[in-house]
Scaffold this motif. Structure first.
Motif, PDB file in Angstrom:
ATOM      1  N   VAL A 563       0.823  -1.219   0.000  1.00  0.00           N
ATOM      2  CA  VAL A 563       0.000   0.000   0.000  1.00  0.00           C
ATOM      3  C   VAL A 563       0.857   1.269   0.000  1.00  0.00           C
ATOM      4  N   LEU A 564       2.157   1.121   0.224  1.00  0.00           N
ATOM      5  CA  LEU A 564       3.032   2.299   0.280  1.00  0.00           C
ATOM      6  C   LEU A 564       3.689   2.610  -1.062  1.00  0.00           C
ATOM      7  N   SER A 565       3.402   1.791  -2.078  1.00  0.00           N
ATOM      8  CA  SER A 565       4.093   1.954  -3.360  1.00  0.00           C
ATOM      9  C   SER A 565       3.780   3.295  -4.025  1.00  0.00           C
ATOM     10  N   LYS A 566       2.557   3.851  -3.799  1.00  0.00           N
ATOM     11  CA  LYS A 566       2.174   5.113  -4.452  1.00  0.00           C
ATOM     12  C   LYS A 566       2.746   6.335  -3.737  1.00  0.00           C
ATOM     13  N   LEU A 567       3.280   6.122  -2.515  1.00  0.00           N
ATOM     14  CA  LEU A 567       3.845   7.244  -1.773  1.00  0.00           C
ATOM     15  C   LEU A 567       5.325   7.390  -2.100  1.00  0.00           C
ATOM     16  N   HIS A 568       5.772   8.643  -2.171  1.00  0.00           N
ATOM     17  CA  HIS A 568       7.191   8.863  -2.451  1.00  0.00           C
ATOM     18  C   HIS A 568       7.842   9.584  -1.273  1.00  0.00           C
ATOM     19  N   ALA A 569       7.669  10.860  -1.229  1.00  0.00           N
ATOM     20  CA  ALA A 569       8.304  11.622  -0.149  1.00  0.00           C
ATOM     21  C   ALA A 569       7.269  12.078   0.866  1.00  0.00           C
ATOM     22  N   SER A 570       6.345  11.149   1.207  1.00  0.00           N
ATOM     23  CA  SER A 570       5.245  11.520   2.100  1.00  0.00           C
ATOM     24  C   SER A 570       5.695  11.513   3.560  1.00  0.00           C
ATOM     25  N   ASP A 571       4.854  12.076   4.403  1.00  0.00           N
ATOM     26  CA  ASP A 571       5.129  12.139   5.836  1.00  0.00           C
ATOM     27  C   ASP A 571       4.934  10.748   6.473  1.00  0.00           C
ATOM     28  N   ILE A 572       5.659  10.478   7.572  1.00  0.00           N
ATOM     29  CA  ILE A 572       5.593   9.176   8.259  1.00  0.00           C
ATOM     30  C   ILE A 572       4.185   8.887   8.778  1.00  0.00           C
ATOM     31  N   SER A 573       3.461   9.942   9.186  1.00  0.00           N
ATOM     32  CA  SER A 573       2.104   9.726   9.712  1.00  0.00           C
ATOM     33  C   SER A 573       1.158   9.234   8.620  1.00  0.00           C
ATOM     34  N   ARG A 574       1.392   9.684   7.387  1.00  0.00           N
ATOM     35  CA  ARG A 574       0.579   9.224   6.246  1.00  0.00           C
ATOM     36  C   ARG A 574       0.816   7.731   5.994  1.00  0.00           C
ATOM     37  N   ARG A 575       2.070   7.337   6.042  1.00  0.00           N
ATOM     38  CA  ARG A 575       2.426   5.916   5.850  1.00  0.00           C
ATOM     39  C   ARG A 575       1.778   5.046   6.940  1.00  0.00           C
ATOM     40  N   ARG A 576       1.898   5.547   8.202  1.00  0.00           N
ATOM     41  CA  ARG A 576       1.354   4.777   9.318  1.00  0.00           C
ATOM     42  C   ARG A 576      -0.167   4.614   9.179  1.00  0.00           C
ATOM     43  N   LYS A 577      -0.837   5.682   8.707  1.00  0.00           N
ATOM     44  CA  LYS A 577      -2.297   5.661   8.547  1.00  0.00           C
ATOM     45  C   LYS A 577      -2.714   4.577   7.540  1.00  0.00           C
ATOM     46  N   LEU A 578      -1.971   4.474   6.414  1.00  0.00           N
ATOM     47  CA  LEU A 578      -2.297   3.463   5.389  1.00  0.00           C
ATOM     48  C   LEU A 578      -2.052   2.037   5.909  1.00  0.00           C
ATOM     49  N   LEU A 579      -0.967   1.868   6.662  1.00  0.00           N
ATOM     50  CA  LEU A 579      -0.667   0.532   7.205  1.00  0.00           C
ATOM     51  C   LEU A 579      -1.709   0.113   8.241  1.00  0.00           C
ATOM     52  N   GLU A 580      -2.158   1.073   9.081  1.00  0.00           N
ATOM     53  CA  GLU A 580      -3.191   0.765  10.080  1.00  0.00           C
ATOM     54  C   GLU A 580      -4.513   0.393   9.398  1.00  0.00           C
ATOM     55  N   LYS A 581      -4.811   1.112   8.310  1.00  0.00           N
ATOM     56  CA  LYS A 581      -6.045   0.829   7.558  1.00  0.00           C
ATOM     57  C   LYS A 581      -5.986  -0.593   6.968  1.00  0.00           C
ATOM     58  N   GLN A 582      -4.795  -0.973   6.472  1.00  0.00           N
ATOM     59  CA  GLN A 582      -4.624  -2.323   5.906  1.00  0.00           C
ATOM     60  C   GLN A 582      -4.781  -3.387   7.004  1.00  0.00           C
ATOM     61  N   LYS A 583      -4.249  -3.083   8.182  1.00  0.00           N
ATOM     62  CA  LYS A 583      -4.329  -4.041   9.293  1.00  0.00           C
ATOM     63  C   LYS A 583      -5.786  -4.277   9.712  1.00  0.00           C
ATOM     64  N   GLU A 584      -6.585  -3.189   9.748  1.00  0.00           N
ATOM     65  CA  GLU A 584      -8.007  -3.327  10.082  1.00  0.00           C
ATOM     66  C   GLU A 584      -8.725  -4.187   9.029  1.00  0.00           C
ATOM     67  N   GLY A 585      -8.395  -3.959   7.783  1.00  0.00           N
ATOM     68  CA  GLY A 585      -8.990  -4.757   6.690  1.00  0.00           C
ATOM     69  C   GLY A 585      -8.665  -6.233   6.829  1.00  0.00           C
ATOM     70  N   ARG A 586      -7.436  -6.534   7.269  1.00  0.00           N
ATOM     71  CA  ARG A 586      -7.013  -7.938   7.476  1.00  0.00           C
ATOM     72  C   ARG A 586      -7.882  -8.599   8.560  1.00  0.00           C
ATOM     73  N   LYS A 587      -8.127  -7.853   9.649  1.00  0.00           N
ATOM     74  CA  LYS A 587      -8.937  -8.414  10.739  1.00  0.00           C
ATOM     75  C   LYS A 587     -10.337  -8.764  10.255  1.00  0.00           C
ATOM     76  N   LYS A 588     -10.930  -7.850   9.459  1.00  0.00           N
ATOM     77  CA  LYS A 588     -12.272  -8.107   8.912  1.00  0.00           C
ATOM     78  C   LYS A 588     -12.253  -9.318   7.997  1.00  0.00           C
TER      79      LYS A 588
END
Length: 609
Positions: A563-588
């Motif tokens: 999910v981080l492939s589209k990000l380049h020089a983004s902020d760390i909080s943006r990366r963390r937000k996408l990873l957390e969203k993916q983790k929630e999707g995995r649980k579902k």
């Protein structure tokens, strides 16, 4: 063949016994050729009729054959029984002795007396058989006949002067065997004028004739058309045909006292369960004049496996195949079983691991069966707190407990066997180390020659079925031999080991093990099972659990989109937000997907030896 020949004096039929691979079936061939029963130079091991016997070079099923031998101007009718040499088929040997009056004690000149020879000697001695000692394979470069004769004298107190030295392979000395049998083994005692008394020794099933019985006639005579009755079942039958095995089924006008032959009925006996081995039969109306014979002790299953068809659509075909083989092998116990992972199947009980392996080979070769067999297990005894005792052969039914804590029972016990190992003295240290490593207790150590040792150990049956014989052969380079018999039940620190996949137990893989082995086996299981389970869209957790304690774990990571492939020089909080969203999707996804679906091939690969 003229039936009048059967009127001659016929010595009691000789059986032959020895350790496995000492040449019993080869000697049978030479004796059958010598008496003209079979043509010289034909098929080898004529009495080994099963494909698995020819393939492995061992005898599995005791076979009988009649021979006519001319000696001192008289015709003698002899019945020869070729018995198995492996401990797993001891029930076949003991049944054969009941149809015999004498036995050929066969010893390999190069190997000497081995464990199974000793065990079968005491079996024959207890039944009062007259023994004819024979030393075989005297043509081998490593043969040492004087040593073999000395062992016979020291171990069995047999006179070396009466032994016959032969080479069954080349035929050297074989012509001296039958005259010795006629001189040494007395003629059968029986009166053909008395009421019929016959013993059922063995039976097999024919699609055309129904159940065919192999019998020994103790008194009286039997012919086609006679009405006979079974003492065990009370059922009545009309005899359709009688005959002798010469070497195939050869019809006769009658069978008389002292003879061994076959009979079948008309109408035929359709249910093999009616033919109870060890049963006595007599003529209808003579039941009160005849005392039934004691019969045989039924062999008990010592090793259990679960069997399942690879494709559940083959269930009916596999059931027919198993039933056909068990018709000719009564020592197999059969019980239906169901597994959530593998579907419908059976729990089969065998006399030993070789017996189980032979049965599996026969299913594959004779019936083309595709089958999954679980590793062998042994029965365990649970003594409940109210005093009840229960023997459990299915590990899935074994009560759970926490390590070091007692459960709803007073005691857990496992079966032990008394094992006798004969081996060269140079391997003694390694064999003692192997036995001690398998929780054995040494009972006796005896040198019966300068270089040969008899070692007696009490071993847990669970350790014995875990390829103990293979390990023994490995550490002694094939020179050791093993024999065992049931001993007793002993209190033991045993526990159920299970495999969990995403917290769901796989019932077909459960096993009862000693607490000291649980962690090692658990690690092996999870590592092996991980190799055969495909990666999923969500995490797969494989755990081994002993009682209530997790002893090993492996995790198969899920497929994951980057999910981080589209990000380049983004902020760390943006990366963390996408990873957390993916983790929630995995649980579902895990919650929706529920239990993991494991392919049958994964179980086949995991359970494969």
């Amino acid at each position: 063949m003229e039936p009048t020949l059967l009127q001659s004096r016929s010595p009691l039929p000789p059986s032959q016994f020895a350790h496995v691979d000492h040449g019993k079936s080869t000697l049978s061939d030479r004796l059958l050729e010598l008496t003209g029963t079979i043509a010289p130079g034909g098929n080898k091991q004529i009495l080994d009729k099963l494909d698995v016997e020819r393939e492995r070079g061992i005898t599995v099923k005791a076979q009988t054959c009649s021979m006519i031998y001319h000696y001192n101007d008289q015709d003698y009718l002899l019945h020869l029984v070729d018995t198995p040499g492996h401990v797993d088929f001891r029930a076949e040997v003991s049944r054969s002795y009941a149809s015999c009056g004498g036995a050929l004690l066969l010893v390999d000149a190069s190997q000497g007396i081995q464990a199974q020879t000793v065990a079968n000697f005491y079996l024959a001695f207890a039944q009062g058989l007259h023994l004819v000692p024979i030393v075989n394979k005297i043509d081998l470069p490593t043969a040492d006949p004087p040593r073999a004769l000395e062992q016979m004298k020291e171990t069995f107190e047999l006179d070396p002067a009466k032994a016959v030295l032969v080479s069954a392979k080349t035929g050297l000395g074989v012509e001296a065997v039958l005259p010795t049998v006629i001189e040494e083994v007395p003629a059968p005692i029986g009166d053909h004028l008395k009421p019929l008394k016959l013993l059922l020794v063995d039976s097999w099933y024919s699609n055309y004739k129904g159940v065919i019985l192999l019998v020994r006639i103790f008194d009286g005579q039997i012919k086609a058309g006679d009405h006979i009755i079974s003492f065990a079942t009370g059922l009545r039958y009309i005899v359709g045909e009688v005959g002798i095995m010469y070497p195939g089924q050869t019809p006769q006008k009658s069978l008389r006292a002292g003879q061994v032959g076959y009979i079948y009925f008309n109408p035929g006996m359709k249910r093999s369960q009616e033919a109870k081995v060890g049963d006595t039969y007599t003529t209808v109306g003579a039941e009160k004049q005849v005392q039934p014979l004691p019969g045989f002790e039924e062999p008990k299953a010592m090793v259990f496996v679960a069997a399942f068809p690879v494709d559940q659509g083959d269930y009916a075909h596999l059931e027919d195949s198993i039933n056909q083989i068990t018709l000719n092998d009564r020592s197999v116990t059969l019980q239906k079983e169901a597994s959530e992972a593998l579907g419908a199947g059976w729990r089969l009980g065998f006399l030993g691991t070789l017996h189980c392996s032979v049965f599996e080979d026969r299913l594959r070769q004779e019936h083309g069966a595709s089958i999954i067999i679980t590793p062998p297990t042994v029965p365990f005894k649970v003594v409940w707190k109210d005093g009840r005792e229960e023997i459990i052969s299915n590990p899935a039914e074994f009560p759970d407990r926490e390590a070091g804590k007692s459960g709803p029972y007073a005691d857990l016990q496992e079966p032990y066997v008394s094992a006798t190992i004969t081996l060269p003295e140079e391997y003694l240290g390694k064999v003692i180390e192997l036995c001690e490593g398998n929780r054995g207790e040494q009972k006796e150590l005896q040198f019966f020659t300068a270089t040969q040792v008899i070692l007696k150990y009490d071993l847990p049956l669970a350790q014995l079925v875990d390829d103990f014989f293979g390990k023994l052969k490995s550490v002694t380079k094939g020179y050791a031999s093993l024999d065992y018999e049931e001993s007793d039940w002993r209190k033991s620190n045993i526990i159920k080991l299970q495999l969990l996949v995403n917290k769901e137990p796989i019932d077909a893989v459960a096993r009862v093990v000693h607490y000291s082995q649980a962690e090692r086996l658990g690690r092996q299981w999870v590592t092996k099972f991980k190799q055969h389970v495909d990666r999923q869209m969500y995490e797969v957790v494989i755990q081994a659990i002993a009682g209530k304690r997790i002893v090993a774990r492996e995790t198969i990571k899920p497929f994951r989109k980057d999910v981080l492939s589209k990000l380049h020089a983004s902020d760390i909080s943006r990366r963390r937000k996408l990873l957390e969203k993916q983790k929630e999707g995995r649980k579902k996804l895990t919650a929706v997907a529920g239990n993991i679906s494991i392919d049958q091939k994964a179980f086949q690969a995991f359970l494969a030896k």
